[in-house]
Design an enzyme around this catalytic site. Structure first.
Site, PDB file in Angstrom:
ATOM      1  N   GLY A   8       0.817  -1.207   0.000  1.00 19.71           N
ATOM      2  CA  GLY A   8       0.000   0.000   0.000  1.00 19.71           C
ATOM      3  C   GLY A   8       0.849   1.254   0.000  1.00 19.71           C
ATOM      4  O   GLY A   8       0.574   2.214  -0.726  1.00 19.71           O
ATOM      5  N   TYR A   9       1.878   1.257   0.814  1.00 18.47           N
ATOM      6  CA  TYR A   9       2.777   2.403   0.898  1.00 18.47           C
ATOM      7  C   TYR A   9       3.479   2.621  -0.446  1.00 18.47           C
ATOM      8  O   TYR A   9       3.561   3.758  -0.940  1.00 18.47           O
ATOM      9  CB  TYR A   9       3.801   2.177   2.004  1.00 18.47           C
ATOM     10  CG  TYR A   9       4.733   3.335   2.236  1.00 18.47           C
ATOM     11  CD1 TYR A   9       4.348   4.399   3.042  1.00 18.47           C
ATOM     12  CD2 TYR A   9       6.004   3.356   1.657  1.00 18.47           C
ATOM     13  CE1 TYR A   9       5.209   5.470   3.274  1.00 18.47           C
ATOM     14  CE2 TYR A   9       6.867   4.417   1.884  1.00 18.47           C
ATOM     15  CZ  TYR A   9       6.458   5.471   2.688  1.00 18.47           C
ATOM     16  OH  TYR A   9       7.311   6.524   2.897  1.00 18.47           O
ATOM     17  N   ALA A  10       3.998   1.551  -1.041  1.00 21.68           N
ATOM     18  CA  ALA A  10       4.687   1.672  -2.324  1.00 21.68           C
ATOM     19  C   ALA A  10       3.747   2.201  -3.404  1.00 21.68           C
ATOM     20  O   ALA A  10       4.129   3.055  -4.212  1.00 21.68           O
ATOM     21  CB  ALA A  10       5.261   0.319  -2.738  1.00 21.68           C
TER      22      ALA A  10
ATOM     23  N   SER B  82       1.092   4.062  -2.928  1.00 17.66           N
ATOM     24  CA  SER B  82       0.777   5.468  -2.659  1.00 17.66           C
ATOM     25  C   SER B  82       1.917   6.380  -3.066  1.00 17.66           C
ATOM     26  O   SER B  82       1.699   7.453  -3.638  1.00 17.66           O
ATOM     27  CB  SER B  82       0.426   5.660  -1.179  1.00 17.66           C
ATOM     28  OG  SER B  82       1.570   5.543  -0.346  1.00 17.66           O
ATOM     29  N   LYS B  83       3.140   5.990  -2.790  1.00 15.01           N
ATOM     30  CA  LYS B  83       4.269   6.856  -3.089  1.00 15.01           C
ATOM     31  C   LYS B  83       4.607   6.864  -4.578  1.00 15.01           C
ATOM     32  O   LYS B  83       5.095   7.877  -5.103  1.00 15.01           O
ATOM     33  CB  LYS B  83       5.486   6.450  -2.254  1.00 15.01           C
ATOM     34  CG  LYS B  83       5.303   6.695  -0.760  1.00 15.01           C
ATOM     35  CD  LYS B  83       5.016   8.166  -0.449  1.00 15.01           C
ATOM     36  CE  LYS B  83       4.952   8.429   1.039  1.00 15.01           C
ATOM     37  NZ  LYS B  83       4.743   9.870   1.355  1.00 15.01           N
TER      38      LYS B  83
END
Length: 256
Positions: free
Chosen positions: A160-162, A164-165
């Site tokens: 999820g973080y990857a 989003s970024k």
């Protein structure tokens, strides 16, 4: 005009999300030292007396505090309404707030995904669109996103973080393409491995911590203060011809 004057932010107001600690706090302090008043936004930001407020006021600048859960879309719109009621003209928007939830992809729940995407991407899109519209109307503005090394790489157990970024990097370019002609510069800073709460789990893992440190040519983890110069640069007239860039501040990690 001295070249150093290009970096002054006197008379400007900067809104910094995720300013209560870590990178956001360092960014807010740097902008205040350069002359900007600060509108601070964080989920649990104290109404008054916070550490970031004390640093800003020590620079002789004004500070306004807003508590907002950026994962909640209704709360984001309520924040915008509060800014309008306070007649807060935002010259510089620093979209820094973010969260990271670690779980292997096969176990990464919808709740994890939604929490991260809502905080790291959706709220930043809404704030950028709404405050960017006002900047266009005034004929000037600066928007700075906090991207990541995972704007370029996939990471491990943080899908999820990857996602989003990676999206933040593309959103930076998309907005820059439309708004540069209106004298609104949109750029991002991609921090390397910085010693903050978000990287505590990595630093506590002796294997991962050692492998990360071995790849950083600078030979150390970054500190929030390492982002201060880049922040002031992208917020100031010194960067008026910089648009759609992702400035990597990583101790050399991406060049390895």
């Amino acid at each position: 005009m001295s070249v150093l004057d290009l970096f002054r932010l006197d008379g400007k107001t900067a809104l910094v999300t995720g300013c209560r600690r870590g990178i956001g706090k360092a960014m807010a302090a740097a902008l205040a030292e350069a002359g900007a008043d600060i509108t601070g936004v964080s989920k649990s930001l104290e109404p008054s007396g916070s550490a970031v407020e004390r640093e800003v006021r020590a620079c002789g600048r004004n500070f306004r505090a807003y508590a907002c859960n950026l994962a909640d879309r209704k709360a984001v719109y309520a924040l915008l309404d509060a800014l309008d009621r306070g007649n807060a003209a935002i010259d510089i928007l620093v979209n820094n707030a973010g969260t990271i939830l670690r779980k292997p992809a096969a176990e990464h729940s919808d709740e994890y995904w939604d929490q991260v995407i809502n905080t790291n991407l959706n709220s930043q899109w809404i704030l950028s669109r709404e405050l960017g519209r006002r900047m266009i109307a005034r004929g000037h503005g600066k928007i700075i996103f906090t991207a990541s090394l995972l704007s370029f790489q996939g990471g491990i157990t943080v899908p999820g973080y990857a996602a989003s970024k990676g999206a933040i990097a593309q959103l930076t370019k998309a907005l820059a393409n439309e708004w540069a002609a209106h004298n609104v510069q949109v750029n991002a800073i991609a921090p390397g491995y910085i010693a903050t709460d978000n990287t505590q789990a990595l630093r506590n893992d002796p294997v991962r911590a050692a492998s990360i440190l071995a790849r950083i040519p600078a030979g150390r983890w970054g500190e929030p203060a390492d982002l201060q110069g880049a922040t002031v640069f992208l917020a100031s007239r010194a960067s008026d011809y910089v648009s759609g860039s992702i400035l990597v501040v990583d101790g050399g990690w991406m060049g390895r």
